[in-house]
Design an enzyme around this catalytic site. Structure first.
Site, PDB file in Angstrom:
ATOM      1  N   LYS A 181       4.778  -8.042  11.002  1.00 28.34           N
ATOM      2  CA  LYS A 181       3.936  -8.223   9.823  1.00 28.34           C
ATOM      3  C   LYS A 181       4.216  -9.569   9.171  1.00 28.34           C
ATOM      4  O   LYS A 181       5.356  -9.937   8.901  1.00 28.34           O
ATOM      5  CB  LYS A 181       4.178  -7.090   8.830  1.00 28.34           C
ATOM      6  CG  LYS A 181       3.232  -7.109   7.631  1.00 28.34           C
ATOM      7  CD  LYS A 181       3.302  -5.801   6.877  1.00 28.34           C
ATOM      8  CE  LYS A 181       2.399  -5.778   5.669  1.00 28.34           C
ATOM      9  NZ  LYS A 181       2.374  -4.466   5.001  1.00 28.34           N
TER      10      LYS A 181
ATOM     11  N   ARG B  22      -1.227   2.525  14.034  1.00 28.75           N
ATOM     12  CA  ARG B  22      -0.035   2.191  14.796  1.00 28.75           C
ATOM     13  C   ARG B  22      -0.378   2.270  16.276  1.00 28.75           C
ATOM     14  O   ARG B  22      -1.196   3.096  16.682  1.00 28.75           O
ATOM     15  CB  ARG B  22       1.109   3.169  14.510  1.00 28.75           C
ATOM     16  CG  ARG B  22       1.621   3.113  13.073  1.00 28.75           C
ATOM     17  CD  ARG B  22       2.438   1.853  12.821  1.00 28.75           C
ATOM     18  NE  ARG B  22       3.030   1.871  11.498  1.00 28.75           N
ATOM     19  CZ  ARG B  22       2.456   1.355  10.421  1.00 28.75           C
ATOM     20  NH1 ARG B  22       1.266   0.814  10.497  1.00 28.75           N
ATOM     21  NH2 ARG B  22       3.070   1.408   9.251  1.00 28.75           N
TER      22      ARG B  22
ATOM     23  N   ARG C 224       0.828  -1.205   0.000  1.00 23.36           N
ATOM     24  CA  ARG C 224       0.000   0.000   0.000  1.00 23.36           C
ATOM     25  C   ARG C 224       0.865   1.258   0.000  1.00 23.36           C
ATOM     26  O   ARG C 224       1.998   1.252   0.430  1.00 23.36           O
ATOM     27  CB  ARG C 224      -0.913   0.015   1.235  1.00 23.36           C
ATOM     28  CG  ARG C 224      -2.127  -0.874   1.116  1.00 23.36           C
ATOM     29  CD  ARG C 224      -3.003  -0.764   2.348  1.00 23.36           C
ATOM     30  NE  ARG C 224      -3.834   0.418   2.343  1.00 23.36           N
ATOM     31  CZ  ARG C 224      -3.779   1.387   3.263  1.00 23.36           C
ATOM     32  NH1 ARG C 224      -2.911   1.315   4.241  1.00 23.36           N
ATOM     33  NH2 ARG C 224      -4.582   2.411   3.195  1.00 23.36           N
TER      34      ARG C 224
END
Length: 323
Positions: A186, A321, A121
């Site tokens: 991630k 976040r 993204r």
């Protein structure tokens, strides 16, 4: 002889002499040497030892579409169209987007062993070394344009989580709107792109990158904490079995989403929300908004509580976040 045929022989991780390879692939030893150089250009490490031959350290788990199709359940098998598997391509999303702009590609799957310009993204690079992870894009047709696509990335993430659970990997969390996390690292990302009528029939390219067996030296360009399935599971993970597991979950869920939208999935997504009830920061354009994550609403919008008031935030350039 193709590079794939040579890799198929070397994939077992054992030494194979130039003569043995030449006889098996019915080419000269000189032709083998030339193909070895091409394999190395893909970033694949090959040991060459005089008197013993060539070896891929650790072997290689090559993707085989026939093996994936054999593992598909009836619903996924009946709706999966043509599959394009390449050793290397710029980006599976770009390949799918380019073809979808010219023809109906509903149900077509684009898979690569390596991406030379993989994208995440907001234009971020998606590190895509050869034969280590999963990089693929599935094209799906929708009739009611962009308005009917709210929450789609969340459904795709949920399908990935369910596929991983079916493969014995528990504890994966979902990060709104398009990431999978294990702990704070991630594990996978989703990139959706659309072509066609923004208010009518359109095709959505569902791009997925899933870290399977990333080597640390290959991940030096990654600018955030990351992990892979091999580290989580403590052993090898079959990429063919994993791709089939994802398709077996994703295809039926896309059909259900097409009929009913995101609302039937909201509760299940909330249960997997990695940031549920935690203080977060929301980057919305140039704004930085702090609040407590209260999950999502029935359309997939992020619910953020600030000073006792809960507000919904939709799509766009939003990232979450921990504050």
């Amino acid at each position: 002889m193709t590079i794939r045929s040579l890799l198929s022989v070397l994939a077992d991780g054992r030494f194979h002499s130039g003569r043995e390879l030449g006889e098996q692939l019915q080419v000269s030893r000189s032709a083998i040497w030339k193909q070895i150089r091409k394999v190395e250009e893909l970033g694949v490490e090959i040991y060459s030892v005089k008197g013993r031959g060539y070896r891929l350290p650790g072997g290689l788990d090559l993707l085989e579409i026939s093996a994936v199709r054999d593992l598909l359940k009836a619903e996924a098998a009946s709706q999966l169209g043509e599959v394009a598997l390449e050793l290397s391509m710029e980006s599976t999303n770009l390949e799918a987007l380019s073809l979808s702009q010219r023809q109906d590609c509903h149900g077509r799957l684009f898979v690569a062993e390596q991406q030379t310009a993989g994208r995440g993204r907001r234009g971020r690079q998606w590190v895509s070394p050869f034969g280590r992870n999963l990089y693929f894009s599935l094209v799906w047709r929708f009739e009611h344009g962009a308005a009917a696509l709210e929450g789609l990335s969340l459904v795709v993430g949920l399908a990935l989580k369910k596929a991983l659970a079916a493969s014995g990997i528990e504890g994966v969390g979902l990060k709104w709107p398009n990431d999978l996390l294990f702990g704070n690292a991630k594990l996978a990302g989703i990139l959706l792109e659309m072509t066609g009528d923004a208010s009518g029939e359109c095709q959505v390219i569902i791009g997925i990158g899933l870290n399977v067996a990333m080597q640390p030296e290959q991940a030096e360009a990654i600018d955030q904490p990351w992990t892979d399935l091999q580290s989580i599971k403590g052993g090898t993970v079959s990429r063919n079995e994993l791709l089939a597991a994802v398709l077996n979950e994703l295809v039926p869920m896309l059909d259900r989403f097409k009929q009913f939208g995101f609302e039937p999935f909201a509760e299940e997504w909330m249960a997997a929300n990695a940031f549920q009830s935690l203080p977060v920061e929301l980057q919305l354009g140039d704004q930085l908004i702090q609040g407590v994550c209260r999950g999502v609403n029935g359309s997939g919008a992020l619910l953020l509580e600030r000073e006792g008031e809960t507000k919904a935030y939709h799509g766009g350039e939003i990232s979450v976040r921990r504050a």
